[in-house]
Design a protein around this motif. Structure first.
Motif, PDB file in Angstrom:
ATOM      1  N   UNK A 219      37.567 -11.708  35.112  1.00  0.00           N
ATOM      2  CA  UNK A 219      38.133 -11.049  33.531  1.00  0.00           C
ATOM      3  C   UNK A 219      36.811 -11.490  32.717  1.00  0.00           C
ATOM      4  N   UNK A 220      36.343 -12.752  32.598  1.00  0.00           N
ATOM      5  CA  UNK A 220      35.298 -13.156  32.154  1.00  0.00           C
ATOM      6  C   UNK A 220      34.083 -12.295  32.239  1.00  0.00           C
ATOM      7  N   UNK A 221      33.727 -11.837  33.503  1.00  0.00           N
ATOM      8  CA  UNK A 221      32.506 -11.076  33.680  1.00  0.00           C
ATOM      9  C   UNK A 221      33.057  -9.605  33.139  1.00  0.00           C
ATOM     10  N   UNK A 222      34.039  -8.941  33.385  1.00  0.00           N
ATOM     11  CA  UNK A 222      34.512  -7.826  32.985  1.00  0.00           C
ATOM     12  C   UNK A 222      34.316  -7.833  31.244  1.00  0.00           C
ATOM     13  N   UNK A 223      34.968  -8.883  30.505  1.00  0.00           N
ATOM     14  CA  UNK A 223      34.720  -8.794  29.157  1.00  0.00           C
ATOM     15  C   UNK A 223      33.304  -8.754  28.440  1.00  0.00           C
ATOM     16  N   UNK A 224      32.428  -9.579  29.282  1.00  0.00           N
ATOM     17  CA  UNK A 224      31.002  -9.729  28.914  1.00  0.00           C
ATOM     18  C   UNK A 224      30.244  -8.196  29.166  1.00  0.00           C
ATOM     19  N   UNK A 225      30.753  -7.529  30.369  1.00  0.00           N
ATOM     20  CA  UNK A 225      30.191  -6.299  30.549  1.00  0.00           C
ATOM     21  C   UNK A 225      30.706  -5.155  29.415  1.00  0.00           C
ATOM     22  N   UNK A 226      31.925  -5.399  29.057  1.00  0.00           N
ATOM     23  CA  UNK A 226      32.691  -4.330  28.048  1.00  0.00           C
ATOM     24  C   UNK A 226      31.980  -4.624  26.707  1.00  0.00           C
ATOM     25  N   UNK A 227      31.961  -5.864  26.389  1.00  0.00           N
ATOM     26  CA  UNK A 227      31.295  -6.256  25.081  1.00  0.00           C
ATOM     27  C   UNK A 227      29.957  -5.465  25.000  1.00  0.00           C
ATOM     28  N   UNK A 228      29.109  -5.605  25.945  1.00  0.00           N
ATOM     29  CA  UNK A 228      27.535  -5.248  26.036  1.00  0.00           C
ATOM     30  C   UNK A 228      27.672  -3.673  26.100  1.00  0.00           C
ATOM     31  N   UNK A 229      28.451  -2.977  26.779  1.00  0.00           N
ATOM     32  CA  UNK A 229      28.339  -1.510  26.865  1.00  0.00           C
ATOM     33  C   UNK A 229      29.404  -0.672  26.357  1.00  0.00           C
TER      34      UNK A 229
ATOM     35  N   UNK B  50      35.765  -0.120  36.935  1.00  0.00           N
ATOM     36  CA  UNK B  50      34.498  -0.541  37.535  1.00  0.00           C
ATOM     37  C   UNK B  50      34.817  -1.864  38.083  1.00  0.00           C
ATOM     38  N   UNK B  51      35.257  -2.730  37.434  1.00  0.00           N
ATOM     39  CA  UNK B  51      35.422  -4.012  38.087  1.00  0.00           C
ATOM     40  C   UNK B  51      36.755  -4.191  38.930  1.00  0.00           C
ATOM     41  N   UNK B  52      37.780  -3.627  38.996  1.00  0.00           N
ATOM     42  CA  UNK B  52      38.898  -3.667  39.740  1.00  0.00           C
ATOM     43  C   UNK B  52      39.576  -2.566  40.423  1.00  0.00           C
ATOM     44  N   UNK B  53      39.794  -2.578  41.562  1.00  0.00           N
ATOM     45  CA  UNK B  53      40.250  -1.211  42.248  1.00  0.00           C
ATOM     46  C   UNK B  53      41.563  -0.842  41.885  1.00  0.00           C
ATOM     47  N   UNK B  54      42.314  -1.495  41.402  1.00  0.00           N
ATOM     48  CA  UNK B  54      43.626  -1.196  40.964  1.00  0.00           C
ATOM     49  C   UNK B  54      43.876  -1.451  39.432  1.00  0.00           C
TER      50      UNK B  54
ATOM     51  N   UNK C 195      37.081 -10.180  45.502  1.00  0.00           N
ATOM     52  CA  UNK C 195      35.933 -10.634  44.571  1.00  0.00           C
ATOM     53  C   UNK C 195      34.846  -9.919  44.443  1.00  0.00           C
ATOM     54  N   UNK C 196      35.080  -8.570  44.596  1.00  0.00           N
ATOM     55  CA  UNK C 196      33.857  -7.498  44.702  1.00  0.00           C
ATOM     56  C   UNK C 196      34.346  -6.507  43.494  1.00  0.00           C
ATOM     57  N   UNK C 197      33.365  -5.845  43.069  1.00  0.00           N
ATOM     58  CA  UNK C 197      33.471  -4.709  42.364  1.00  0.00           C
ATOM     59  C   UNK C 197      34.167  -3.768  42.914  1.00  0.00           C
ATOM     60  N   UNK C 198      34.796  -2.799  42.234  1.00  0.00           N
ATOM     61  CA  UNK C 198      35.934  -1.812  42.563  1.00  0.00           C
ATOM     62  C   UNK C 198      34.937  -0.887  43.443  1.00  0.00           C
ATOM     63  N   UNK C 199      35.551  -0.146  44.811  1.00  0.00           N
ATOM     64  CA  UNK C 199      35.030   0.692  45.493  1.00  0.00           C
ATOM     65  C   UNK C 199      35.977   1.754  45.348  1.00  0.00           C
TER      66      UNK C 199
ATOM     67  N   UNK D 109      28.038   5.317  48.077  1.00  0.00           N
ATOM     68  CA  UNK D 109      27.853   4.079  47.601  1.00  0.00           C
ATOM     69  C   UNK D 109      27.682   3.716  46.063  1.00  0.00           C
ATOM     70  N   UNK D 110      27.961   3.053  45.266  1.00  0.00           N
ATOM     71  CA  UNK D 110      27.555   2.949  43.939  1.00  0.00           C
ATOM     72  C   UNK D 110      28.001   3.854  43.010  1.00  0.00           C
ATOM     73  N   UNK D 111      28.424   5.200  43.433  1.00  0.00           N
ATOM     74  CA  UNK D 111      28.703   6.135  42.329  1.00  0.00           C
ATOM     75  C   UNK D 111      30.021   5.700  41.539  1.00  0.00           C
ATOM     76  N   UNK D 112      30.781   5.263  41.790  1.00  0.00           N
ATOM     77  CA  UNK D 112      32.029   4.810  41.309  1.00  0.00           C
ATOM     78  C   UNK D 112      31.788   3.728  40.008  1.00  0.00           C
ATOM     79  N   UNK D 113      30.879   2.866  40.456  1.00  0.00           N
ATOM     80  CA  UNK D 113      30.742   1.797  39.481  1.00  0.00           C
ATOM     81  C   UNK D 113      29.719   2.501  38.359  1.00  0.00           C
ATOM     82  N   UNK D 114      28.662   3.215  38.797  1.00  0.00           N
ATOM     83  CA  UNK D 114      27.946   3.826  37.895  1.00  0.00           C
ATOM     84  C   UNK D 114      28.586   5.153  36.948  1.00  0.00           C
ATOM     85  N   UNK D 115      29.507   5.820  37.564  1.00  0.00           N
ATOM     86  CA  UNK D 115      30.281   6.603  36.685  1.00  0.00           C
ATOM     87  C   UNK D 115      31.096   5.673  35.632  1.00  0.00           C
ATOM     88  N   UNK D 116      31.866   4.825  36.130  1.00  0.00           N
ATOM     89  CA  UNK D 116      32.788   3.775  35.119  1.00  0.00           C
ATOM     90  C   UNK D 116      31.964   3.222  34.258  1.00  0.00           C
TER      91      UNK D 116
END
Length: 270
Positions: free
Chosen positions: A85-95, A169-173, A196-200, A254-261
């Motif tokens: 969640x720390x990593x998610x928030x850093x991403x959200x703040x930046x993006x 992007x970060x969590x599958x559920x 521990x992975x990004x969502x697929x 591969x990678x399309x989900x995280x790119x779109x989100x």
């Protein structure tokens, strides 16, 4: 702790009574993740004692506060999930371009399963988001129960789905108000399916399909029925968005989900 786990359960019981849903059903609403959301293979949720969790006063630079009274307080949460969640928030703040929150208002994380062990809340690997706030300003509200008929509905909805996209992007559920009425006052997120992975992306995931259909509709202005199914309209709409953001291909690549989100996270900025 000013507000105990019991107070969180009592709050959910009250909400359940108002919606005609019992407390057990409402807890199950956040426990649909028995097998990675009931939509894919995955580990089953399990119970852990409070002592196995980490006491967290915040996520990243944002403090945690109980939604009912906006009072800052620590919550018990799985340590690895908290770091995600720390990593998610850093991403959200930046993006996102909406401003960095200094407070996350929540209904909680770990809940004592009392032997039921049917939700990732019982494992400390789930968090319910109610609002992101900075000072006295609300950045994003997950309280669809409050804004679904508001005059500024389009703005509220766009910000909601930008936040949801960042979580997807970060969590599958990730469970939103589209899933059921029990989630009209919060977004549920857990790492039960993604670990521990990004969502697929899975074409069998109702929550992911509802999420991407809403993103295409409310953030990209495409006419996509929200069916929760991998249908022709969804294939076409996601293909168009992927082309527009310079990725191309299909959402199943591969990678399309995280790119779109990831792109959708910034689609609600002024």
């Amino acid at each position: 702790m000013a507000h105990t786990v019991e107070s969180v359960i009592a709050r959910r019981r009250l909400l359940g009574a108002g919606a005609g849903i019992g407390a057990a059903s409402l807890l199950a609403g956040c426990g649909l993740d028995r097998l990675g959301g009931g939509e894919r293979d995955g580990d089953r949720a399990y119970c852990v004692p409070r002592s196995a969790t980490q006491r967290r006063a915040g996520i990243g630079e944002a403090e945690l506060a109980y939604e009912e009274n906006d009072r800052a307080q620590p919550f018990n949460i799985d340590a690895d999930f908290a770091r995600q969640l720390d990593g998610w928030l850093e991403f959200f703040d930046a993006r996102a371009g909406l401003g960095a929150p200094d407070r996350i208002r929540t209904y909680g994380a770990w809940i004592d399963g009392s032997g039921s062990c049917d939700s990732w809340h019982h494992s400390g690997r789930a968090l319910d988001f109610a609002r992101l706030v900075r000072g006295d300003a609300e950045i994003v509200s997950c309280r669809n129960d409050l804004w679904r008929e508001a005059a500024d509905l389009p703005t509220q909805r766009r910000r909601y789905w930008a936040l949801a996209a960042s979580l997807h992007r970060h969590f599958s559920y990730v469970v939103t108000y589209l899933y059921n009425d029990a989630h009209r006052n919060h977004i549920h997120v857990d790492n039960g399916a993604s670990g521990a992975e990004l969502a697929r992306f899975s074409t069998r995931s109702r929550t992911q399909l509802q999420g991407v259909q809403a993103v295409c509709s409310y953030l990209y202005g495409l006419d996509v029925p929200i069916t929760g199914r991998w249908d022709d309209a969804t294939r076409a709409a996601t293909g168009r968005v992927l082309a527009d953001i310079g990725v191309g291909g299909s959402l199943t690549d591969d990678g399309a989900w995280t790119a779109l989100m990831g792109a959708a996270t910034g689609a609600a900025a002024p």
